[in-house]
Scaffold this motif. Structure first.
Motif, short mmCIF file in Angstrom:
data_model
loop_
_atom_site.label_atom_id
_atom_site.label_comp_id
_atom_site.label_asym_id
_atom_site.label_seq_id
_atom_site.Cartn_x
_atom_site.Cartn_y
_atom_site.Cartn_z
N LYS A 229 85.29 45.74 84.47
CA LYS A 229 85.00 44.63 83.60
C LYS A 229 84.14 44.82 82.50
O LYS A 229 84.12 44.29 81.30
CB LYS A 229 84.65 43.53 84.49
CG LYS A 229 85.78 42.88 85.68
CD LYS A 229 86.97 42.40 84.84
CE LYS A 229 87.87 42.00 85.74
NZ LYS A 229 88.24 42.57 86.74
N LEU A 230 83.22 45.64 82.75
CA LEU A 230 81.92 45.99 81.78
C LEU A 230 82.59 46.85 80.71
O LEU A 230 82.31 46.74 79.45
CB LEU A 230 80.92 46.85 82.34
CG LEU A 230 79.85 46.03 83.19
CD1 LEU A 230 78.92 46.91 83.87
CD2 LEU A 230 79.07 45.44 82.06
N MET A 231 83.60 47.50 81.07
CA MET A 231 84.19 48.32 79.92
C MET A 231 85.36 47.37 79.19
O MET A 231 85.21 47.65 77.98
CB MET A 231 85.39 49.30 80.59
CG MET A 231 86.16 50.16 79.68
SD MET A 231 87.47 51.12 80.66
CE MET A 231 86.61 51.97 81.85
N VAL B 88 108.62 55.20 75.94
CA VAL B 88 107.39 55.24 75.76
C VAL B 88 106.74 54.89 77.02
O VAL B 88 107.06 54.15 77.92
CB VAL B 88 106.68 54.22 74.76
CG1 VAL B 88 105.13 54.31 74.71
CG2 VAL B 88 107.56 54.20 73.47
N TYR B 89 105.60 55.90 77.41
CA TYR B 89 104.80 55.85 78.59
C TYR B 89 103.24 55.87 78.36
O TYR B 89 103.10 56.94 77.78
CB TYR B 89 105.13 56.56 79.61
CG TYR B 89 104.59 56.29 81.06
CD1 TYR B 89 104.63 55.31 81.74
CD2 TYR B 89 103.69 57.46 81.48
CE1 TYR B 89 104.15 55.11 82.95
CE2 TYR B 89 102.81 56.96 82.92
CZ TYR B 89 103.05 56.01 83.50
OH TYR B 89 102.35 55.98 84.54
N MET B 90 102.53 54.76 78.50
CA MET B 90 101.13 54.52 78.16
C MET B 90 100.82 55.40 76.88
O MET B 90 99.90 56.14 76.50
CB MET B 90 100.35 55.53 79.30
CG MET B 90 100.29 54.66 80.64
SD MET B 90 99.34 55.82 81.70
CE MET B 90 97.58 55.33 80.99
N ASP B 91 101.57 54.78 75.74
CA ASP B 91 101.57 55.17 74.36
C ASP B 91 101.98 56.35 74.01
O ASP B 91 101.87 57.00 72.99
CB ASP B 91 99.96 54.75 73.75
CG ASP B 91 99.93 53.34 73.54
OD1 ASP B 91 100.97 52.60 73.54
OD2 ASP B 91 98.84 52.95 73.13
N ARG B 92 102.53 57.35 74.95
CA ARG B 92 103.11 58.54 74.63
C ARG B 92 104.66 58.49 74.42
O ARG B 92 105.29 58.01 75.24
CB ARG B 92 102.84 59.55 75.82
CG ARG B 92 103.43 61.04 75.57
CD ARG B 92 102.99 61.81 76.78
NE ARG B 92 103.53 62.97 76.68
CZ ARG B 92 103.70 63.82 77.81
NH1 ARG B 92 103.12 63.69 78.89
NH2 ARG B 92 104.13 65.05 77.61
N LEU B 93 105.26 58.96 73.37
CA LEU B 93 106.42 59.09 73.04
C LEU B 93 107.34 60.07 73.66
O LEU B 93 106.88 61.24 73.61
CB LEU B 93 106.79 59.09 71.62
CG LEU B 93 106.67 57.90 70.88
CD1 LEU B 93 106.82 58.13 69.09
CD2 LEU B 93 107.74 56.85 71.04
N ALA C 257 91.93 48.09 78.74
CA ALA C 257 90.86 47.55 77.66
C ALA C 257 91.55 47.72 76.42
O ALA C 257 91.16 46.87 75.38
CB ALA C 257 89.74 48.56 77.93
N LYS C 258 92.14 48.74 76.06
CA LYS C 258 92.64 49.27 74.65
C LYS C 258 93.58 48.25 74.49
O LYS C 258 93.72 47.78 73.07
CB LYS C 258 93.16 50.52 74.83
CG LYS C 258 93.91 50.75 73.49
CD LYS C 258 94.36 52.41 73.41
CE LYS C 258 95.48 52.63 72.11
NZ LYS C 258 96.11 54.10 72.30
N LYS C 259 94.54 47.87 75.53
CA LYS C 259 95.60 46.78 74.97
C LYS C 259 95.05 45.46 74.79
O LYS C 259 95.67 44.60 74.07
CB LYS C 259 96.78 46.95 76.09
CG LYS C 259 97.37 47.96 76.32
CD LYS C 259 98.43 48.31 74.89
CE LYS C 259 99.12 49.43 74.88
NZ LYS C 259 99.70 49.74 73.61
N LEU C 260 94.19 45.19 75.57
CA LEU C 260 93.19 43.67 75.36
C LEU C 260 92.70 43.81 73.87
O LEU C 260 92.95 42.62 73.26
CB LEU C 260 92.24 43.67 76.34
CG LEU C 260 92.82 43.12 77.89
CD1 LEU C 260 91.59 43.17 78.84
CD2 LEU C 260 93.31 41.80 77.66
#
Length: 356
Positions: free
Chosen positions: A200-202, A275-280, A167-170
């Motif tokens: 989907k609601l998220m 980077v994995y799930m925005d963690r460096l 959802a964040k990346k979308l």
């Protein structure tokens, strides 16, 4: 209807998903089914590959007649304002097909459509594990003919455990592509039962679309969006969209390999951030990996995103790693970040291996 692999030569006037294909030769990819709708006298000459087929379909179950009313409502909604339309539905209900038809109709009306492909397992605008977006400058019959210009890397082919991250990346990619067109069509994956409805609601809550189109006969999914700040429309599913498990696996593998390329690059580890799930993570952490994705055996043959200046610039497969260098099969010439995921490809690149 013609299902690929096939090459179709059109003699006469004919449309495919709102695109005029009169006098053209159209390639239908394996596992894809397209409605060829003649206007007047028309002859189709189809060369079918292995597994390809053609048949006369009931217009009530195939073709754009299913969606003319919905498309009219959505194009009227656009008017003179920026609009976001989100498509939801179960697997094989025709979400990608409807997104192409809607985009083609908007182009016919002088509008500039953008498409965001949020299906991280079976997308057309990005490889599996990723989200792709593109502005459509011309009509198309298959989104895989479009060169996507923007990407976000998720790292998984399933939203399970990644739902908030997707959802964040979308939201991120919509913010980037939205200003480039008149409307954004956001296609989503087929996870639409059990926890899929909350997922989907998220996404809808994150994107705040102007309209949500629910495709198919899923009253629970349709009802979940009622009462929200968006317009809710119900669309009939395409009865021709189903794919076998083999076709689905083949199309996904083709998408992986399409984005890898044939080049090979060696990069000094000191110049790379992971980077994995925005963690460096730093290269030194490979010696004592805090996550399984950084374990050397898991890194080998991992499908990865490649970044530069904070943006995804391409994709590749890690082919080797030494104490000082990392080797990547890719056509990307320069990158300073490697985005890790949960998918490796087998040595012959014919099978996905999921990292536990």
């Amino acid at each position: 209807m013609i299902k690929g692999p096939a090459t179709v030569t059109v003699d006469g006037a004919c449309d495919v998903l709102g695109s005029d294909v009169s006098g053209k030769t159209i390639t239908v990819r394996a596992g894809k089914a397209l409605p060829f709708e003649p206007r007047g006298r028309c002859r189709l000459r189809a060369r079918l590959g292995r597994g390809g087929s053609m048949w006369l379909a009931d217009p009530a179950k195939a073709g754009v007649s299913l969606w003319r009313g919905i498309t009219q409502e959505l194009t009227d909604l656009v008017g003179n304002k920026k609009t976001t339309v989100m498509l939801v539905g179960e697997t094989d209900t025709g979400k990608s097909t409807l997104s192409v038809y809607l985009a083609n109709v908007m182009l016919n009306r002088g509008l500039v459509p953008c498409i965001v492909d949020g299906d991280i397992g079976q997308g057309d605008l990005a490889p599996p594990t990723s989200i792709g977006a593109a502005v459509l400058p011309r009509q198309v019959t298959d989104l895989r003919d479009v060169d996507a210009s923007l990407f976000e890397f998720v790292g998984s082919t399933s939203p399970a455990g990644f739902d908030r991250f997707v959802a964040k990346k979308l939201r991120s990619i919509l913010d980037r592509v939205g200003p480039l067109g008149d409307t954004c069509i956001v296609n989503t994956d087929g996870y639409a039962s059990d926890g899929g409805i909350q997922y989907k609601l998220m996404i809808a809550s994150e994107l705040q679309p102007d309209a949500i189109v629910c495709i198919g006969d899923n009253p629970e999914l349709l009802g979940a969006f009622q009462g929200g700040p968006w317009q809710v429309l119900h669309a009939t599913p395409s009865g021709q969209a189903s794919k076998s498990r083999y076709e689905r696996a083949s199309r996904r593998l083709d998408q992986f390999l399409r984005y890898v390329g044939s080049g090979s690059h060696a990069v000094e580890l000191s110049r790379i951030k992971f980077v994995y799930m925005d963690r460096l993570f730093s290269p030194s952490e490979i010696l004592r990996p805090p996550i399984v994705q950084l374990e050397p055996e898991n890194l080998k043959r991992m499908f990865v995103g490649l970044g530069s200046a904070g943006q995804i610039v391409g994709f590749g497969i890690i082919t080797g790693i030494t104490p000082h260098s990392i080797f990547v099969q890719t056509d990307v010439g320069s990158f300073d970040r490697i985005y890790l995921g949960n998918i490796r490809l087998s040595r012959d690149r014919a099978v996905e291996v999921r990292i536990a």
